[in-house]
Enzyme design. Structure first.
Site, PDB file in Angstrom:
ATOM      1  N   GLU A  66      -9.776 -14.005  -4.093  1.00 16.59           N
ATOM      2  CA  GLU A  66     -10.596 -13.440  -3.035  1.00 16.59           C
ATOM      3  C   GLU A  66     -10.887 -14.496  -1.976  1.00 16.59           C
ATOM      4  O   GLU A  66     -10.919 -15.696  -2.282  1.00 16.59           O
ATOM      5  CB  GLU A  66     -11.943 -12.951  -3.589  1.00 16.59           C
ATOM      6  CG  GLU A  66     -11.864 -11.759  -4.503  1.00 16.59           C
ATOM      7  CD  GLU A  66     -13.239 -11.283  -4.931  1.00 16.59           C
ATOM      8  OE1 GLU A  66     -13.596 -10.144  -4.594  1.00 16.59           O
ATOM      9  OE2 GLU A  66     -13.961 -12.053  -5.599  1.00 16.59           O
ATOM     10  N   LYS A  93       0.796  -1.226   0.000  1.00 19.27           N
ATOM     11  CA  LYS A  93       0.000   0.000   0.000  1.00 19.27           C
ATOM     12  C   LYS A  93       0.831   1.279   0.000  1.00 19.27           C
ATOM     13  O   LYS A  93       0.356   2.329  -0.451  1.00 19.27           O
ATOM     14  CB  LYS A  93      -0.944   0.008   1.208  1.00 19.27           C
ATOM     15  CG  LYS A  93      -2.090  -0.981   1.135  1.00 19.27           C
ATOM     16  CD  LYS A  93      -3.155  -0.540   0.158  1.00 19.27           C
ATOM     17  CE  LYS A  93      -4.407  -1.387   0.269  1.00 19.27           C
ATOM     18  NZ  LYS A  93      -5.486  -0.920  -0.630  1.00 19.27           N
ATOM     19  N   SER A 109      -8.759  -0.302   6.685  1.00 21.35           N
ATOM     20  CA  SER A 109      -8.726  -1.245   7.808  1.00 21.35           C
ATOM     21  C   SER A 109      -7.327  -1.392   8.376  1.00 21.35           C
ATOM     22  O   SER A 109      -7.151  -2.009   9.417  1.00 21.35           O
ATOM     23  CB  SER A 109      -9.234  -2.624   7.348  1.00 21.35           C
ATOM     24  OG  SER A 109      -8.339  -3.193   6.415  1.00 21.35           O
ATOM     25  N   SER A 128       0.938  -9.698  -0.734  1.00 22.22           N
ATOM     26  CA  SER A 128       0.727  -8.264  -0.604  1.00 22.22           C
ATOM     27  C   SER A 128       1.137  -7.651   0.726  1.00 22.22           C
ATOM     28  O   SER A 128       1.348  -6.441   0.800  1.00 22.22           O
ATOM     29  CB  SER A 128      -0.744  -7.927  -0.879  1.00 22.22           C
ATOM     30  OG  SER A 128      -1.594  -8.640   0.001  1.00 22.22           O
ATOM     31  N   ASP A 174     -17.017 -10.387  -3.900  1.00 22.35           N
ATOM     32  CA  ASP A 174     -17.727  -9.329  -4.614  1.00 22.35           C
ATOM     33  C   ASP A 174     -17.194  -9.106  -6.021  1.00 22.35           C
ATOM     34  O   ASP A 174     -17.958  -8.862  -6.959  1.00 22.35           O
ATOM     35  CB  ASP A 174     -17.689  -8.022  -3.816  1.00 22.35           C
ATOM     36  CG  ASP A 174     -16.283  -7.588  -3.470  1.00 22.35           C
ATOM     37  OD1 ASP A 174     -15.601  -8.331  -2.744  1.00 22.35           O
ATOM     38  OD2 ASP A 174     -15.842  -6.509  -3.930  1.00 22.35           O
ATOM     39  N   GLY A 213     -15.915 -13.316   0.714  1.00 23.99           N
ATOM     40  CA  GLY A 213     -15.933 -11.950   0.182  1.00 23.99           C
ATOM     41  C   GLY A 213     -15.673 -11.917  -1.305  1.00 23.99           C
ATOM     42  O   GLY A 213     -14.681 -11.342  -1.758  1.00 23.99           O
TER      43      GLY A 213
END
Length: 322
Positions: free
Chosen positions: A207, A56, A81, A307, A213, A211
């Site tokens: 995923e 990130k 989060s 990640s 989506d 979750g």
């Protein structure tokens, strides 16, 4: 549907130049044991060694660094989060501005403490009853801050794509790139870079099963909203794909694989015992997909973006030591 943002390989390369000497060029790990278990040659981009312990920082710094001086004087805001919270807080500190971060009340303690440690002010909310996007926009507007979203921003996506750019510079052509999917910024930036460099590469997102989506949205041809998922992969506990990231991923992502929480724990344990690295649940989902045999048409050379590794010792022990 929102139009795809003007995200190109040139944007990712410009982000890489901006991050030069600021972000870490993280290692690429290999394991004969992993290759034997999977039946392919696997290259793991270990973003758990990135600043703040996750990819990130790449996107947050790339976005904050492009703000005009008058905005830097006022400060930035973000909602997250944990990993984007830390990344924005550190980017703000590096660039001489302040950060106010909206975090869920149940965010991992280690991530909240790290975010505060970088000098950010933390405002909390209930992720299961409140809309963080609306709260984040209101917070930024009220205080005159520039909102740096965790994924839905072209500069953030371009910064995240530098992880794949570095991986491919080191490995050369790959047959597939396997990337965790939360809001979709990492895979959008990575897919943009990877497919531009190697048009035949297959892009696979991963995923948590609870979750899915993005998987549902790709199948439906439009963004789908699900109940906020309850999964150990807190970095992927989102209800809907990003407005800007989804069109990019709809165009470039070939498949979405799903993994269970138990499979994620198995991958975390494998990474610790055999690769000698610590991965947080979200960072371990691509490895989980490989170990659980979730990829169709298994390619010969596979790149994986692990990640992040932001998990405290107590939670890691509770998940992996059981």
């Amino acid at each position: 549907m929102a139009a795809a943002p003007p995200l190109t390989l040139a944007d990712v390369r410009e982000a890489a130049a901006r991050l030069e000497g600021v972000a870490h060029r993280t290692p690429v790990l290999t394991s004969r044991t992993l290759n034997s278990l999977v039946g392919a040659e696997v290259f793991i981009k270990a973003e758990n060694f990135q600043r703040v312990g996750a990819f990130k920082f790449r996107g947050a710094y790339n976005a904050v660094a492009q703000l005009p001086p008058e905005q830097l004087a006022k400060g930035v805001a973000a909602y997250s989060s944990g990993n984007h919270a830390q990344a924005t807080a550190l980017a703000a500190r590096e660039l001489g501005t302040r950060a106010v971060i909206l975090m869920p009340e149940d965010a991992p303690r280690s991530k909240r403490e790290a975010t505060a440690g970088y000098g950010a002010e933390i405002v909390t909310y209930d992720r299961y009853t409140e809309d963080r996007t609306a709260l984040g926009h209101a917070l930024a507007e009220d205080r005159g801050l520039a909102l740096i979203p965790p994924y839905d921003h072209p500069h953030v996506m371009a910064g995240q794509g530098t992880a794949a750019l570095e991986l491919l510079e080191e490995t050369g052509p790959l047959d597939a790139l396997v990337v965790p999917v939360g809001g979709g910024g990492l895979i959008a930036g990575s897919a943009t870079a990877a497919t531009a460099l190697h048009p035949g590469i297959r892009i696979v997102g991963v995923e948590p099963e609870a979750g899915d989506d993005t998987r549902r949205s790709l199948a439906a041809g439009a963004r789908v909203t699900i109940p906020v998922p309850r999964t150990i992969a807190d970095g992927q506990a989102l209800a809907t794909p990003g407005e800007l990231t989804f069109p990019v991923n709809q165009r470039l992502v070939d498949a979405i694989a799903l993994v269970t929480d138990a499979e994620i724990v198995t991958a975390m344990r494998f990474a610790f015992e055999r690769l000698k690295i610590v991965l947080e649940p979200s960072g371990a989902t691509p490895l989980a997909a490989l170990l659980a045999g979730r990829l169709d048409r298994l390619p010969r050379r596979i790149g994986v973006i692990a990640s992040g590794g932001n998990i405290d010792a107590a939670r890691f022990t509770a998940l992996v030591g059981g």
